[in-house]
Design a protein around this motif. Structure first.
Motif, PDB file in Angstrom:
ATOM      1  N   CYS B  35      21.390 -52.859 -56.118  1.00  0.00           N
ATOM      2  CA  CYS B  35      21.684 -51.403 -56.414  1.00  0.00           C
ATOM      3  C   CYS B  35      21.789 -50.375 -55.290  1.00  0.00           C
ATOM      4  CB  CYS B  35      20.349 -50.905 -57.282  1.00  0.00           C
ATOM      5  SG  CYS B  35      20.085 -51.412 -59.070  1.00  0.00           S
ATOM      6  N   HIS B  45      28.339 -44.815 -60.738  1.00  0.00           N
ATOM      7  CA  HIS B  45      28.004 -46.054 -61.730  1.00  0.00           C
ATOM      8  C   HIS B  45      26.461 -46.334 -61.528  1.00  0.00           C
ATOM      9  CE1 HIS B  45      31.447 -47.042 -64.044  1.00  0.00           C
ATOM     10  NE2 HIS B  45      32.181 -47.073 -62.991  1.00  0.00           N
ATOM     11  N   ARG B  48      24.298 -44.181 -63.603  1.00  0.00           N
ATOM     12  CA  ARG B  48      24.456 -44.221 -65.094  1.00  0.00           C
ATOM     13  C   ARG B  48      23.767 -45.551 -65.489  1.00  0.00           C
ATOM     14  NH1 ARG B  48      27.729 -47.900 -67.454  1.00  0.00           N
ATOM     15  NH2 ARG B  48      28.559 -48.425 -65.646  1.00  0.00           N
ATOM     16  N   SER B  49      23.921 -46.556 -64.727  1.00  0.00           N
ATOM     17  CA  SER B  49      23.710 -48.140 -64.874  1.00  0.00           C
ATOM     18  C   SER B  49      22.107 -48.098 -64.765  1.00  0.00           C
ATOM     19  CB  SER B  49      24.040 -49.160 -64.036  1.00  0.00           C
ATOM     20  OG  SER B  49      25.455 -49.191 -64.196  1.00  0.00           O
ATOM     21  N   TRP B  50      21.593 -47.535 -63.823  1.00  0.00           N
ATOM     22  CA  TRP B  50      20.020 -47.477 -63.615  1.00  0.00           C
ATOM     23  C   TRP B  50      19.422 -46.479 -64.856  1.00  0.00           C
ATOM     24  CZ3 TRP B  50      16.940 -49.074 -59.803  1.00  0.00           C
ATOM     25  CH2 TRP B  50      15.565 -48.868 -59.764  1.00  0.00           C
ATOM     26  N   PHE B 337      23.211 -49.212 -73.809  1.00  0.00           N
ATOM     27  CA  PHE B 337      24.432 -48.961 -73.195  1.00  0.00           C
ATOM     28  C   PHE B 337      25.567 -48.010 -74.134  1.00  0.00           C
ATOM     29  CE2 PHE B 337      28.820 -50.728 -72.074  1.00  0.00           C
ATOM     30  CZ  PHE B 337      28.645 -50.893 -70.807  1.00  0.00           C
ATOM     31  N   SER B 341      27.078 -45.149 -72.112  1.00  0.00           N
ATOM     32  CA  SER B 341      28.431 -45.485 -71.294  1.00  0.00           C
ATOM     33  C   SER B 341      29.496 -44.593 -71.879  1.00  0.00           C
ATOM     34  CB  SER B 341      28.578 -46.759 -71.288  1.00  0.00           C
ATOM     35  OG  SER B 341      27.430 -47.406 -70.411  1.00  0.00           O
ATOM     36  N   VAL B 364      32.656 -52.549 -68.323  1.00  0.00           N
ATOM     37  CA  VAL B 364      31.376 -53.024 -68.044  1.00  0.00           C
ATOM     38  C   VAL B 364      31.771 -52.905 -66.422  1.00  0.00           C
ATOM     39  CG1 VAL B 364      29.608 -54.606 -67.964  1.00  0.00           C
ATOM     40  CG2 VAL B 364      30.852 -54.395 -70.046  1.00  0.00           C
ATOM     41  N   HIS B 365      30.471 -52.510 -65.780  1.00  0.00           N
ATOM     42  CA  HIS B 365      30.417 -52.446 -64.285  1.00  0.00           C
ATOM     43  C   HIS B 365      29.452 -53.358 -63.889  1.00  0.00           C
ATOM     44  CE1 HIS B 365      30.041 -50.737 -60.289  1.00  0.00           C
ATOM     45  NE2 HIS B 365      31.536 -50.299 -60.503  1.00  0.00           N
ATOM     46  N   LEU B 367      27.147 -53.344 -61.824  1.00  0.00           N
ATOM     47  CA  LEU B 367      26.007 -52.445 -61.582  1.00  0.00           C
ATOM     48  C   LEU B 367      25.285 -52.549 -62.845  1.00  0.00           C
ATOM     49  CD1 LEU B 367      26.617 -49.425 -59.347  1.00  0.00           C
ATOM     50  CD2 LEU B 367      24.606 -51.200 -59.040  1.00  0.00           C
ATOM     51  N   ASP B 368      26.134 -52.881 -63.928  1.00  0.00           N
ATOM     52  CA  ASP B 368      25.299 -53.209 -65.283  1.00  0.00           C
ATOM     53  C   ASP B 368      24.655 -54.239 -65.342  1.00  0.00           C
ATOM     54  OD1 ASP B 368      25.955 -50.431 -66.629  1.00  0.00           O
ATOM     55  OD2 ASP B 368      27.806 -51.153 -67.097  1.00  0.00           O
ATOM     56  N   ALA B 371      21.413 -53.403 -62.125  1.00  0.00           N
ATOM     57  CA  ALA B 371      20.527 -52.440 -62.440  1.00  0.00           C
ATOM     58  C   ALA B 371      19.267 -53.033 -63.271  1.00  0.00           C
ATOM     59  CB  ALA B 371      21.038 -51.136 -63.072  1.00  0.00           C
TER      60      ALA B 371
END
Lengths: 182, 410
Positions: B35, B45, B48-50, B337, B341, B364-365, B367-368, B371
């Motif tokens: 992270c 990102h 958002r992921s966090w 998600f 997202s 999908v990143h 970081l997803d 996180a």
């Protein structure tokens, strides 16, 4: 058929107990002793009794599920037929087959089908209505809906023997053992 | 009860928990490093992921606290799970700390924080008395103060109960009654603030209910997983009975249906009304690849678990139920998600802040994955730390004797 000539026939032998625990213990012992054709009577539901009597699981849930599936399918089909086939109507420019609108009614008919299957299935599986049952021939049995617990070993059981079964039941420390006329 | 029962020493958590704790901490630190890299190289990102990962664990903690309060109000056999609920709800201070990145990322996550966007948008001006930075922060402060206050007080009184002070029993019930009202209101507004306002034009009156149903489902699934683990070891192996898991399984089934009911109701009402402010929310989620995620949720957060959890046998077998619960937790993450997202482009930019492009294609990143590892790991570490601090059964609970009868009475 005349009753006077058939004194020997019995529905079974019934033991009376004061507590649910005593009834469950008696049912367990009767099962251990090899008796299979028996039934227990209690004024309150006793969860352990099913296992003690060795009853197989009821088929009612499967019936209810089937009723739900039939009800839901019929509800959806009715809407599809009436709104997409028999009488298609343009509502706000939406497709005739607007499935989100069909779901609430489908849900309701699913519940209806399941509830009806449950109601009818419950009666049928319990063989109700049953206007006559031999256990009511025993006067003490009036307290089965009040404060007493009964175990009846039926004469159809292969191990059933009028003398020996009576002795076995008496050994379970009941309040009393009665013969049940057919 | 024996004298030994009264000090609760023989109800201490099994040793294996220490292993799980350190593993969770390692996972959390590894995720945190990821992270950190994301924060430096791909900040949009990261926020958002966090947020998504954070919402999942927050749901477990809050749902557990709500179930704990319902348990205090209703009594009954599922009191054997009280300590798991309590441990989950005692993680709330850590969750307040983990909220800080979201405060830091407000400018990325919420378009209404930018004066120039508000100036150009009549709807945002109209919503400005509610959607503005100071009030947003004050509300967050109120939510956390209330949640932590409730969790902390219940935990303190629960300890007093362990020590033999029975005067707390009634007070716990009063607190649970008022606490549930606060929980439901705060969770509704938190859902509006933190998720719904990502798309500031959209609104749904069912959103709070969807939040609460999600919390319940997450908390029940997590509790089943933890309790299955505990039920294989001393001291819980002789205490947790199939009938206890049966109860949690039945509640899971109810929450699966509740989740589906609220989501479908929202969908149908928006579909029927077809209004310009409401319908884009769903159009975004049924196009450009997102429709497969939506369909996946319909199948795996409703149809499959619904049919599986209908089975009595499955609910009474912890070693099978645990897999349904694991899967439900994973699907809960995918649900969150999909809530968040699609409002962002695959570059990580909030669609409501970019002029021109208004479409999000499925993505999908990396970081997803990082996180949830960071947030989940650190949270689990906190959870196991809390779980190990108390005897695993609230042995002084007046309802507990009934709960621990041979069949786990009802």
């Amino acid at each position: 058929m005349s009753h006077a000539e058939l004194p020997a026939a019995l529905h079974g032998l019934m033991a009376e107990f004061e507590t649910p625990t005593a009834l469950v213990r008696a049912a367990e012992q009767a099962r251990l002793a090899g008796y299979r054709e028996m039934d227990a009577y209690s004024p309150i539901p006793i969860e352990e009794l099913n296992e003690a009597l060795g009853l197989r699981r009821t088929r009612l849930p499967k019936l209810v599920f089937l009723g739900g599936v039939i009800g839901g399918t019929a509800g959806y089909a009715l809407q599809y037929w009436s709104q997409a086939m028999a009488y298609p109507m343009n509502i706000g420019g939406r497709p005739y087959h607007s499935w989100p609108h069909f779901i609430p009614v489908t849900f309701e008919t699913t519940v209806l089908g399941a509830a009806l299957a449950c109601f009818v299935g419950m009666w049928a599986l319990n063989k109700l209505p049953q206007p006559y049952h031999p256990v009511f021939n025993v006067p003490e049995f009036a307290r089965a809906s009040l404060d007493r617990f009964f175990l009846c070993i039926e004469s159809t059981d292969p191990k059933f023997d009028r003398e020996e079964t009576a002795r076995f039941l008496a050994g379970l420390h009941p309040v009393g053992v009665s013969e049940v006329a057919p | 009860m024996t004298a030994q029962t009264h000090d609760g020493a023989h109800l201490a958590a099994p040793r294996d928990i220490d292993g799980l704790r350190s593993r969770a901490l390692i996972a959390g630190v590894v995720g945190l490093v990821g992270c950190g890299l994301g924060f430096v190289f791909d900040r949009d990102h990261f926020f958002r992921s966090w947020l998504i990962a954070y919402l999942l664990v927050l749901g477990i903690a809050l749902g557990s606290m709500a179930l704990l309060m319902i348990q205090h109000l209703s009594g009954g056999a599922w009191g054997v799970f009280r300590r798991v609920f309590e441990a989950s709800s005692r993680t709330l201070p850590l969750l307040a700390l983990m909220f800080l990145p979201i405060v830091l990322g407000m400018g990325t996550l919420y378009s209404w924080t930018h004066a120039e966007h508000v100036a150009a948008d009549a709807i945002l001006q109209h919503k400005a008395p509610y959607l503005n930075v100071p009030f947003f922060l004050i509300r967050a402060l109120i939510y956390f103060a209330g949640w932590i206050g409730i969790a902390w007080t219940m935990s303190r009184w629960s300890r007093r109960q362990d020590e033999g002070d029975m005067s707390v029993n009634k007070r716990l019930q009063y607190l649970a009654g008022g606490g549930l009202v606060f929980y439901a209101l705060a969770s509704t507004f938190a859902g509006i603030d933190w998720i719904m306002s990502i798309n500031p034009h959209w609104f749904s009156t069912l959103f709070g209910f969807i939040m609460v149903a999600g919390h319940g489902l997450s908390a029940l699934s997590f509790t089943i997983v933890v309790s299955t683990f505990l039920s294989r070891r001393a001291p819980m192996e002789n205490i947790l009975k199939p009938s206890h898991f049966h109860d949690l399984g039945k509640l899971s089934l109810a929450f699966v249906m509740l989740w589906a009911y609220f989501n479908f109701s929202q969908y149908m009402l928006v579909y029927a009304a077809n209004l310009a402010e409401e319908i884009p929310y769903f159009i975004t989620r049924i196009s450009h690849g997102w429709q497969y995620v939506a369909l996946f949720l319909v199948v795996f957060q409703f149809i499959v678990p619904f049919l599986l959890l209908l089975s009595r046998d499955l609910k009474r077998m912890p070693h099978r139920l645990i897999w349904v619960s694991f899967a439900l937790l994973a699907v809960r993450y995918i649900d969150l998600f999909l809530l968040v997202s699609p409002e962002f482009a695959s570059t990580g930019a909030n669609l409501h802040m970019v002029t021109g492009a208004h479409e999000s294609h499925f993505y999908v990143h990396w970081l997803d994955l990082a996180a949830p590892l960071a947030v989940g790991g650190l949270w689990l570490w906190m959870f196991f730390t809390q779980l190990a601090q108390r005897p695993l059964v609230a042995f002084a609970d007046p309802y507990l004797r009934e709960a621990m009868e041979s069949t786990g009475g009802h």
